[in-house]
Design a protein around this motif. Structure first.
Motif, PDB file in Angstrom:
ATOM      1  N   LYS A   1     -40.379 -87.919  20.078  1.00  0.00           N
ATOM      2  CA  LYS A   1     -41.333 -87.312  19.153  1.00  0.00           C
ATOM      3  C   LYS A   1     -42.692 -87.168  19.845  1.00  0.00           C
ATOM      4  N   ILE A   2     -43.407 -86.114  19.482  1.00  0.00           N
ATOM      5  CA  ILE A   2     -44.692 -85.798  20.110  1.00  0.00           C
ATOM      6  C   ILE A   2     -45.810 -86.034  19.104  1.00  0.00           C
ATOM      7  N   LEU A   3     -46.804 -86.832  19.485  1.00  0.00           N
ATOM      8  CA  LEU A   3     -47.942 -87.079  18.600  1.00  0.00           C
ATOM      9  C   LEU A   3     -48.674 -85.773  18.286  1.00  0.00           C
ATOM     10  N   ASN A   4     -49.098 -85.640  17.043  1.00  0.00           N
ATOM     11  CA  ASN A   4     -49.899 -84.473  16.684  1.00  0.00           C
ATOM     12  C   ASN A   4     -51.142 -84.427  17.572  1.00  0.00           C
ATOM     13  N   SER A   5     -51.531 -83.255  17.996  1.00  0.00           N
ATOM     14  CA  SER A   5     -52.641 -83.135  18.932  1.00  0.00           C
ATOM     15  C   SER A   5     -53.961 -83.557  18.283  1.00  0.00           C
ATOM     16  N   GLY A   6     -54.936 -83.892  19.137  1.00  0.00           N
ATOM     17  CA  GLY A   6     -56.249 -84.307  18.637  1.00  0.00           C
ATOM     18  C   GLY A   6     -56.167 -85.670  17.969  1.00  0.00           C
ATOM     19  N   ASP A   7     -56.856 -85.830  16.848  1.00  0.00           N
ATOM     20  CA  ASP A   7     -56.864 -87.093  16.109  1.00  0.00           C
ATOM     21  C   ASP A   7     -55.587 -87.172  15.281  1.00  0.00           C
ATOM     22  N   PHE A   8     -54.518 -87.695  15.914  1.00  0.00           N
ATOM     23  CA  PHE A   8     -53.207 -87.653  15.277  1.00  0.00           C
ATOM     24  C   PHE A   8     -53.122 -88.568  14.050  1.00  0.00           C
ATOM     25  N   LEU A   9     -54.076 -89.478  13.891  1.00  0.00           N
ATOM     26  CA  LEU A   9     -54.052 -90.366  12.726  1.00  0.00           C
ATOM     27  C   LEU A   9     -54.743 -89.765  11.509  1.00  0.00           C
TER      28      LEU A   9
ATOM     29  N   GLU B   1     -45.231 -84.109  14.250  1.00  0.00           N
ATOM     30  CA  GLU B   1     -44.627 -82.931  13.621  1.00  0.00           C
ATOM     31  C   GLU B   1     -43.643 -82.235  14.550  1.00  0.00           C
ATOM     32  N   LYS B   2     -43.675 -82.592  15.837  1.00  0.00           N
ATOM     33  CA  LYS B   2     -42.855 -81.907  16.830  1.00  0.00           C
ATOM     34  C   LYS B   2     -42.073 -82.919  17.659  1.00  0.00           C
ATOM     35  N   GLY B   3     -41.030 -82.439  18.311  1.00  0.00           N
ATOM     36  CA  GLY B   3     -40.244 -83.292  19.194  1.00  0.00           C
ATOM     37  C   GLY B   3     -39.671 -82.468  20.333  1.00  0.00           C
ATOM     38  N   LEU B   4     -39.360 -83.145  21.443  1.00  0.00           N
ATOM     39  CA  LEU B   4     -38.694 -82.467  22.559  1.00  0.00           C
ATOM     40  C   LEU B   4     -37.251 -82.180  22.166  1.00  0.00           C
TER      41      LEU B   4
ATOM     42  N   ARG C   1     -20.799 -62.485  34.298  1.00  0.00           N
ATOM     43  CA  ARG C   1     -19.580 -61.690  34.446  1.00  0.00           C
ATOM     44  C   ARG C   1     -18.792 -61.618  33.142  1.00  0.00           C
ATOM     45  N   HIS C   2     -19.033 -62.560  32.244  1.00  0.00           N
ATOM     46  CA  HIS C   2     -18.359 -62.563  30.949  1.00  0.00           C
ATOM     47  C   HIS C   2     -19.234 -61.946  29.852  1.00  0.00           C
ATOM     48  N   GLY C   3     -20.320 -61.304  30.231  1.00  0.00           N
ATOM     49  CA  GLY C   3     -21.117 -60.567  29.262  1.00  0.00           C
ATOM     50  C   GLY C   3     -22.170 -61.368  28.534  1.00  0.00           C
ATOM     51  N   PHE C   4     -22.505 -62.570  29.025  1.00  0.00           N
ATOM     52  CA  PHE C   4     -23.551 -63.382  28.405  1.00  0.00           C
ATOM     53  C   PHE C   4     -24.893 -63.048  29.050  1.00  0.00           C
ATOM     54  N   LEU C   5     -25.935 -62.952  28.223  1.00  0.00           N
ATOM     55  CA  LEU C   5     -27.282 -62.672  28.708  1.00  0.00           C
ATOM     56  C   LEU C   5     -28.210 -63.828  28.334  1.00  0.00           C
ATOM     57  N   PRO C   6     -29.303 -64.031  29.093  1.00  0.00           N
ATOM     58  CA  PRO C   6     -30.124 -65.234  28.903  1.00  0.00           C
ATOM     59  C   PRO C   6     -31.157 -65.123  27.796  1.00  0.00           C
ATOM     60  N   ILE C   7     -31.469 -66.269  27.199  1.00  0.00           N
ATOM     61  CA  ILE C   7     -32.669 -66.437  26.373  1.00  0.00           C
ATOM     62  C   ILE C   7     -33.314 -67.753  26.791  1.00  0.00           C
ATOM     63  N   GLU C   8     -34.545 -67.986  26.338  1.00  0.00           N
ATOM     64  CA  GLU C   8     -35.202 -69.279  26.506  1.00  0.00           C
ATOM     65  C   GLU C   8     -35.884 -69.653  25.196  1.00  0.00           C
ATOM     66  N   THR C   9     -35.930 -70.952  24.915  1.00  0.00           N
ATOM     67  CA  THR C   9     -36.640 -71.457  23.741  1.00  0.00           C
ATOM     68  C   THR C   9     -37.634 -72.523  24.201  1.00  0.00           C
ATOM     69  N   PRO C  10     -38.647 -72.845  23.379  1.00  0.00           N
ATOM     70  CA  PRO C  10     -39.669 -73.812  23.801  1.00  0.00           C
ATOM     71  C   PRO C  10     -39.102 -75.203  24.057  1.00  0.00           C
ATOM     72  N   ALA C  11     -39.782 -75.951  24.922  1.00  0.00           N
ATOM     73  CA  ALA C  11     -39.376 -77.333  25.192  1.00  0.00           C
ATOM     74  C   ALA C  11     -39.485 -78.184  23.936  1.00  0.00           C
ATOM     75  N   MET C  12     -40.455 -77.880  23.082  1.00  0.00           N
ATOM     76  CA  MET C  12     -40.604 -78.653  21.845  1.00  0.00           C
ATOM     77  C   MET C  12     -40.290 -77.791  20.636  1.00  0.00           C
ATOM     78  N   GLU C  13     -39.722 -78.436  19.635  1.00  0.00           N
ATOM     79  CA  GLU C  13     -39.391 -77.792  18.367  1.00  0.00           C
ATOM     80  C   GLU C  13     -40.050 -78.592  17.254  1.00  0.00           C
ATOM     81  N   ASN C  14     -40.200 -77.986  16.090  1.00  0.00           N
ATOM     82  CA  ASN C  14     -40.633 -78.747  14.929  1.00  0.00           C
ATOM     83  C   ASN C  14     -39.576 -79.796  14.603  1.00  0.00           C
TER      84      ASN C  14
END
Length: 452
Positions: A67-75, A95-98, A36-49
């Motif tokens: 923090k999220i472990l890099n996928s696959g062989d993270f080491l 490299e990523k985090g929630l 009602r105040h003119g705001f419209l929705p967006i969404e962004t990913p659960a994880m960011e860099n």
């Protein structure tokens, strides 16, 4: 074979159908006011860099990032051996985090999509966020925020609109609240007035804990952060300032004589003048001790407290002059506020504030007599749903006691009994589960009764 007992991580929750229906009532109420105040929705990913998230919430906020472990062989990409410093080690394998909140991802979104946006840009966002905090009553590791932000405008009319939205949301939810307002320019001027301008972050972080740990512990924390006893003593009369909004601002005019302090007080006076001229139905207080711990605030700051329940703030926000500057877009001012849906839910549950129609349960259950009667019920079911009534049929031709128990446990107010007699007469026997009465009526009459 060992069977692992199912569980969920601490600080997270499952939600039942009743809980989800009530949560959706909160979301729908808040969303309606936003729109009602003119705001419209967006969404962004659960994880960011992590490069997007780190350094935006202060040292304490950075420690609460999942923090999220890099996928696959993270080491494989880590330097050998891993750094003994846990923070540096985590950055080698993550490299990523929630996301910690919705504001920093929003700033990233604005910079990344600036060519596509119309400014001032008004958006709302209702999504979960995650913080590696110690779980306790009213504090969770996964929770929803309902955010609105306006960026690309310096006008204090935007702050006024946020105040109006707070008033409307809590009036509709029937929660008795108090809105606390301060200004980070005033806090910066306080740091200058006590000869501790380099400790502005330490002071705001400590002051923000006043309600939780008390003045003595705040003073001890300030001392451990390097403030002298003389500086701490100078701070006490300011923190304990009493009086009306007008009286407090007048007193601070004589204490905070720097340009920064006077500008902050000017902004507060203007905002309160708007509020008073509109007679906004909201308990509003100028709280000199309100700090809001996040480092990106630069102007007005807001916090909403529920008055009838002991719980932390249920809404908070403020003005940030250059949040997008950290992503390469300087001079983009914004202001926003966040409603904590989980705490709002807890308040409404404790005070029993959910209206009965907030639980959108099935209104009509068709009992299942099997064979030809089942087909007749299915035809009526389609017509009832077409009329806008939530309805279902019991899937099995079970004993009638079992079907009635199903309706009773789900709180379904009406049961349609359609056997051979009803099928031949093209009628419905409608049982009112609340009154315990039943009558045989036409389809049109049944629909009218249920809607009434």
């Amino acid at each position: 074979m060992n069977v692992t007992k199912p569980s969920i991580p601490k600080g997270t929750r499952d939600f039942s159908q009743l809980e989800m229906t009530r949560r959706n009532y909160i979301f729908d109420t808040i969303r309606g006011v936003f729109q009602r105040h003119g705001f419209l929705p967006i969404e962004t990913p659960a994880m960011e860099n992590l490069s997007t998230l780190l350094g935006k919430y202060g040292d304490e906020g950075d420690k609460l990032l999942f923090k999220i472990l890099n996928s696959g062989d993270f080491l494989s990409g880590a330097n050998a051996p891993l750094s003994p410093n846990s923070d540096k080690a985590s950055l080698q394998i993550c490299e990523k985090g929630l996301r910690y909140d919705l504001t920093v991802p929003f700033a990233r979104y604005v910079v990344q999509h600036q060519a596509e946006l119309t400014f001032p840009f008004k958006r709302y966002q209702i999504q979960p966020v995650w913080r590696a905090d110690r779980p306790q009553k009213g504090r969770y590791r996964e929770f929803y925020q309902c955010d609105i932000d306006i960026c690309g405008s310096n006008s204090l009319l935007n702050e006024l609109e946020l105040i109006q939205i707070v008033a409307e949301v809590y009036k509709k939810l029937n929660i008795n609240v108090k809105l606390l307002i301060n200004n980070r320019k005033v806090l910066a001027a306080i740091a200058e007035a006590i000869d501790a301008p380099d400790h502005i972050v330490d002071i705001t972080v400590a002051i923000d804990k006043l309600d939780k740990i008390g003045i003595e512990n705040v003073n001890a924390e300030l001392a451990s952060d390097g403030l002298s006893q003389a500086q701490i003593d100078k701070l006490q009369p300011i923190l304990n300032l009493e009086g009306s909004r007008v009286e407090k601002i007048a007193a601070l005019r004589n204490i905070l004589t720097t340009e920064t302090g006077q500008k902050g007080l000017d902004e507060l006076e203007t905002l309160f003048r708007y509020v008073d001229s509109l007679n906004i139905d909201l308990n509003i207080e100028f709280d000199i001790r309100l700090a809001r711990g996040l480092n990106y605030y630069t102007g007005a700051i807001f916090e909403v407290k529920a008055l009838d329940v002991q719980i932390g703030s249920i809404t908070g926000g403020g003005r940030y002059d250059n949040l997008t500057g950290i992503f390469g877009l300087d001079g983009m001012s914004g202001v926003g506020i966040s409603f904590g849906a989980d705490r709002i839910y807890d308040v409404m549950t404790q005070l029993d504030l959910f209206p009965s129609d907030a639980v959108a349960t099935t209104r009509l259950l068709f009992a299942n007599f099997g064979a030809d009667d089942e087909l007749y019920s299915l035809q009526l079911l389609a017509a009832v749903r077409e009329a806008g009534i939530s309805a279902e049929i019991y899937p099995d031709a079970a004993k009638m006691k079992k079907q009635m128990q199903y309706a009773d446990k789900k709180g379904i107010p009406f049961v349609a009994l359609c056997g051979e007699n009803e099928r031949n007469a093209q009628t419905i026997t409608l049982k009112d589960m609340v009154k315990g009465e039943q009558m045989t009526v036409s389809l049109a009459e049944a629909i009218a009764m249920i809607k009434a």
